[in-house]
Design a protein around this motif. Structure first.
Motif, PDB file in Angstrom:
ATOM      1  N   VAL A  77       0.914  -1.141   0.131  1.00  0.00           N
ATOM      2  CA  VAL A  77       0.071   0.066   0.065  1.00  0.00           C
ATOM      3  C   VAL A  77       0.929   1.338   0.020  1.00  0.00           C
ATOM      4  CG1 VAL A  77      -1.761   1.323   1.187  1.00  0.00           C
ATOM      5  CG2 VAL A  77      -1.959  -1.223   1.197  1.00  0.00           C
ATOM      6  N   ARG A  78       0.512   1.956  -0.981  1.00  0.00           N
ATOM      7  CA  ARG A  78       1.623   3.430  -1.093  1.00  0.00           C
ATOM      8  C   ARG A  78       0.706   4.530  -0.659  1.00  0.00           C
ATOM      9  NH1 ARG A  78       5.807   1.437  -4.489  1.00  0.00           N
ATOM     10  NH2 ARG A  78       6.257  -0.426  -3.501  1.00  0.00           N
ATOM     11  N   PRO A  79       1.606   5.808  -0.280  1.00  0.00           N
ATOM     12  CA  PRO A  79       0.807   6.888  -0.165  1.00  0.00           C
ATOM     13  C   PRO A  79      -0.189   7.419  -1.311  1.00  0.00           C
ATOM     14  CG  PRO A  79       3.183   7.209   0.402  1.00  0.00           C
ATOM     15  CD  PRO A  79       2.941   5.884  -0.521  1.00  0.00           C
ATOM     16  N   GLY A  80       0.100   7.183  -2.519  1.00  0.00           N
ATOM     17  CA  GLY A  80      -0.650   7.337  -3.519  1.00  0.00           C
ATOM     18  C   GLY A  80      -2.163   6.825  -3.503  1.00  0.00           C
ATOM     19  N   ASP A  81      -2.080   5.467  -2.964  1.00  0.00           N
ATOM     20  CA  ASP A  81      -3.337   4.475  -2.972  1.00  0.00           C
ATOM     21  C   ASP A  81      -4.184   5.189  -1.860  1.00  0.00           C
ATOM     22  OD1 ASP A  81      -1.981   2.856  -4.661  1.00  0.00           O
ATOM     23  OD2 ASP A  81      -1.411   1.571  -3.053  1.00  0.00           O
ATOM     24  N   VAL A  82      -3.526   5.712  -0.758  1.00  0.00           N
ATOM     25  CA  VAL A  82      -4.231   6.346   0.512  1.00  0.00           C
ATOM     26  C   VAL A  82      -4.809   7.771  -0.122  1.00  0.00           C
ATOM     27  CG1 VAL A  82      -4.140   7.321   2.581  1.00  0.00           C
ATOM     28  CG2 VAL A  82      -2.735   5.316   2.101  1.00  0.00           C
ATOM     29  N   ASP A  83      -4.138   8.570  -0.840  1.00  0.00           N
ATOM     30  CA  ASP A  83      -4.884   9.682  -1.305  1.00  0.00           C
ATOM     31  C   ASP A  83      -6.016   9.442  -2.476  1.00  0.00           C
ATOM     32  OD1 ASP A  83      -2.914  11.136   0.121  1.00  0.00           O
ATOM     33  OD2 ASP A  83      -1.600  11.274  -1.692  1.00  0.00           O
ATOM     34  N   ALA A  84      -5.867   8.404  -3.288  1.00  0.00           N
ATOM     35  CA  ALA A  84      -7.003   8.306  -4.363  1.00  0.00           C
ATOM     36  C   ALA A  84      -7.839   7.306  -3.838  1.00  0.00           C
ATOM     37  CB  ALA A  84      -6.280   7.630  -5.608  1.00  0.00           C
ATOM     38  N   ALA A  85      -7.625   6.392  -3.017  1.00  0.00           N
ATOM     39  CA  ALA A  85      -9.030   5.317  -2.382  1.00  0.00           C
ATOM     40  C   ALA A  85      -8.747   5.298  -1.050  1.00  0.00           C
ATOM     41  CB  ALA A  85      -8.688   4.179  -3.240  1.00  0.00           C
ATOM     42  N   GLY A  86      -9.168   6.250  -0.333  1.00  0.00           N
ATOM     43  CA  GLY A  86      -8.530   6.508   1.228  1.00  0.00           C
ATOM     44  C   GLY A  86      -9.752   5.403   1.867  1.00  0.00           C
ATOM     45  N   ASP A  87     -10.971   5.368   1.430  1.00  0.00           N
ATOM     46  CA  ASP A  87     -12.026   4.500   2.028  1.00  0.00           C
ATOM     47  C   ASP A  87     -11.778   3.335   1.884  1.00  0.00           C
ATOM     48  OD1 ASP A  87     -13.289   6.832   3.002  1.00  0.00           O
ATOM     49  OD2 ASP A  87     -14.956   6.772   1.455  1.00  0.00           O
ATOM     50  N   TYR A  88     -11.058   2.697   0.740  1.00  0.00           N
ATOM     51  CA  TYR A  88     -10.611   1.429   0.377  1.00  0.00           C
ATOM     52  C   TYR A  88      -9.444   0.905   1.201  1.00  0.00           C
ATOM     53  CZ  TYR A  88      -8.392  -2.248  -2.310  1.00  0.00           C
ATOM     54  OH  TYR A  88      -7.683  -3.360  -2.669  1.00  0.00           O
ATOM     55  N   CYS A  89      -8.582   2.057   1.294  1.00  0.00           N
ATOM     56  CA  CYS A  89      -7.232   1.599   2.153  1.00  0.00           C
ATOM     57  C   CYS A  89      -7.877   1.614   3.872  1.00  0.00           C
ATOM     58  CB  CYS A  89      -6.334   2.657   1.910  1.00  0.00           C
ATOM     59  SG  CYS A  89      -5.799   2.632   0.433  1.00  0.00           S
ATOM     60  N   ALA A  90      -8.672   2.276   4.131  1.00  0.00           N
ATOM     61  CA  ALA A  90      -9.167   2.347   5.393  1.00  0.00           C
ATOM     62  C   ALA A  90      -9.798   0.756   5.843  1.00  0.00           C
ATOM     63  CB  ALA A  90      -9.968   3.236   5.932  1.00  0.00           C
ATOM     64  N   GLU A  91     -10.588   0.503   4.931  1.00  0.00           N
ATOM     65  CA  GLU A  91     -11.213  -0.979   4.954  1.00  0.00           C
ATOM     66  C   GLU A  91     -10.275  -2.063   5.075  1.00  0.00           C
ATOM     67  OE1 GLU A  91     -14.277  -3.967   5.874  1.00  0.00           O
ATOM     68  OE2 GLU A  91     -14.160  -1.299   5.949  1.00  0.00           O
ATOM     69  N   LEU A  92      -9.252  -2.011   4.108  1.00  0.00           N
ATOM     70  CA  LEU A  92      -8.149  -2.752   4.115  1.00  0.00           C
ATOM     71  C   LEU A  92      -7.486  -2.979   5.268  1.00  0.00           C
ATOM     72  CD1 LEU A  92      -6.224  -1.976   0.805  1.00  0.00           C
ATOM     73  CD2 LEU A  92      -7.665  -4.025   1.322  1.00  0.00           C
ATOM     74  N   TYR A  93      -7.133  -1.715   6.116  1.00  0.00           N
ATOM     75  CA  TYR A  93      -6.752  -1.827   7.300  1.00  0.00           C
ATOM     76  C   TYR A  93      -7.342  -2.510   8.468  1.00  0.00           C
ATOM     77  CZ  TYR A  93      -2.560   0.913   6.060  1.00  0.00           C
ATOM     78  OH  TYR A  93      -1.382   1.470   5.437  1.00  0.00           O
ATOM     79  N   ARG A  94      -8.654  -2.120   8.399  1.00  0.00           N
ATOM     80  CA  ARG A  94      -9.930  -2.533   9.306  1.00  0.00           C
ATOM     81  C   ARG A  94      -9.938  -4.220   9.300  1.00  0.00           C
ATOM     82  NH1 ARG A  94     -12.638   2.148   8.435  1.00  0.00           N
ATOM     83  NH2 ARG A  94     -13.722   1.348   6.647  1.00  0.00           N
ATOM     84  N   ARG A  95      -9.915  -4.753   8.034  1.00  0.00           N
ATOM     85  CA  ARG A  95      -9.890  -6.058   7.966  1.00  0.00           C
ATOM     86  C   ARG A  95      -8.776  -6.910   8.249  1.00  0.00           C
ATOM     87  NH1 ARG A  95     -14.175  -8.358   4.638  1.00  0.00           N
ATOM     88  NH2 ARG A  95     -15.598  -6.834   3.630  1.00  0.00           N
ATOM     89  N   PHE A  96      -7.626  -6.373   7.968  1.00  0.00           N
ATOM     90  CA  PHE A  96      -6.496  -6.845   8.119  1.00  0.00           C
ATOM     91  C   PHE A  96      -6.108  -6.909   9.734  1.00  0.00           C
ATOM     92  CE2 PHE A  96      -1.674  -6.706   9.345  1.00  0.00           C
ATOM     93  CZ  PHE A  96      -1.458  -7.917   9.039  1.00  0.00           C
ATOM     94  N   ASP A  97      -6.505  -5.729  10.365  1.00  0.00           N
ATOM     95  CA  ASP A  97      -6.293  -5.766  11.878  1.00  0.00           C
ATOM     96  C   ASP A  97      -6.898  -6.774  12.626  1.00  0.00           C
ATOM     97  OD1 ASP A  97      -4.641  -3.350  11.594  1.00  0.00           O
ATOM     98  OD2 ASP A  97      -6.121  -2.157  11.922  1.00  0.00           O
ATOM     99  N   ARG A  98      -8.226  -7.292  12.100  1.00  0.00           N
ATOM    100  CA  ARG A  98      -8.845  -8.384  12.765  1.00  0.00           C
ATOM    101  C   ARG A  98      -8.051  -9.641  12.602  1.00  0.00           C
ATOM    102  NH1 ARG A  98     -13.424  -5.351  10.799  1.00  0.00           N
ATOM    103  NH2 ARG A  98     -13.592  -6.660   8.978  1.00  0.00           N
TER     104      ARG A  98
END
Length: 314
Positions: A77-98
């Motif tokens: 996951v790169r900073p550009g991904d976070v800027d362009a698809a922030g909600d997607y990356c946030a959900e990625l993090y939530r799923r992986f954290d579990r």
């Protein structure tokens, strides 16, 4: 005569065989191969038992899920991904954290068991270093998984980087302890370290792709999400391109170092047959790795396997 409705050939083919079964099959093969390898390592060290094999295998798989997942979370996951698809990356993090929380729980139990039983006869310095690395990984991993700050603030945090570094060190020291118990030297230890790190990166990345990236992407297949997901998957593919030959070469070295080069040893003993089984598993994985992108089977989300194929709405 009753009317007969003919389904399109593509629909029938998809019903008969879900192409996305290939990555799932690859994960199953990786896990099976690792179980055989774990049992083989214990046998060569004179420690074989079914219970120990399962416990140590769970320990290595949990480490792999954590290491490979953290590598994706803070590397693919790169900073550009976070800027362009922030909600997607946030959900990625939530799923992986579990998933990470579960892996940490398994690692805590099996790690203590491994230190107390599997590595009990390893040199004291190695056991002490392994215990410290394991404790640091568990502590930093727990902090990283519990962090609920916005995604840009969670990207490559000190806790996340420390957890990843701790996982790498824990895997490496576990490999060194394995070789020490078998009476090996520096070169066998280095080979074992590289072998286990390659396995960890692969199994953790596979778990992320199947259980984190795909279900998250299916919820919001927008152009930005498809672009980010496709680029992250391609980074994982490049990792696997190095992982496969690394596993083959280091596995072959370890086998020859332990069993020699006599064909009779490999076809006439249980240990030798286990080595051949692992080689067969790797061959199957190589075939799957080649087939997935060619058959657009690495993801059920249009465009992720090949961004030129993207057919998504805004």
């Amino acid at each position: 005569m009753a009317d007969v409705t003919h389904e399109p050939a593509g629909t029938v083919a998809d019903d008969l065989f879900d192409k996305y079964l290939l990555p799932k099959a690859a994960l199953a093969v990786i896990l099976a191969a690792s179980l055989v390898g774990t049992a083989l390592t214990l046998d060569l060290a004179g420690q074989w038992s079914p219970l120990l094999a399962l416990a140590k295998w769970a320990y290595l798989v949990a480490l792999g899920v954590l290491l490979g997942g953290l590598l994706w979370k803070h590397g693919f996951v790169r900073p550009g991904d976070v800027d362009a698809a922030g909600d997607y990356c946030a959900e990625l993090y939530r799923r992986f954290d579990r998933i990470a929380a579960g892996a940490l729980a398994v690692l805590a139990v099996t790690g203590v068991a491994s230190l107390a039983v599997v590595y009990a006869d390893a040199p004291l310095a190695i056991r002490a270093a392994l215990a410290a690395a394991l404790a640091a990984t568990l502590a930093a991993g727990a902090v990283d998984a519990a962090d609920d700050a916005p995604v840009p603030e969670r990207f490559r945090t000190p806790a996340g980087v420390l957890a990843l570094a701790g996982a790498v060190l824990t895997v490496s020291l576990s490999a060194v302890a394995d070789v020490a118990l078998a009476g090996g030297g520096l070169v066998p230890a280095a080979s074992r370290v590289v072998h286990l790190l390659a396995f960890a990166a692969w199994v953790g990345g596979a778990v992320w792709n199947i259980f984190v990236a795909v279900p998250t992407g299916q919820l919001r297949p927008t152009p930005a999400v498809v672009q980010a997901a496709g680029e992250q998957l391609e980074r994982f593919r490049w990792t696997v391109r190095f992982v496969i030959p690394t596993l083959v070469l280091t596995g072959a070295y370890q086998s020859v170092d332990a069993l020699g080069t006599s064909v009779g040893t490999y076809v006439g003993t249980t240990v030798g047959l286990a080595v051949l089984a692992k080689l067969g598993f790797v061959a199957v994985l190589f075939a799957i790795f080649l087939a997935c992108p060619m058959w657009r089977a690495c993801s059920p989300i249009d465009g992720v396997c090949d961004l030129d194929d993207a057919e998504v709405g805004d």
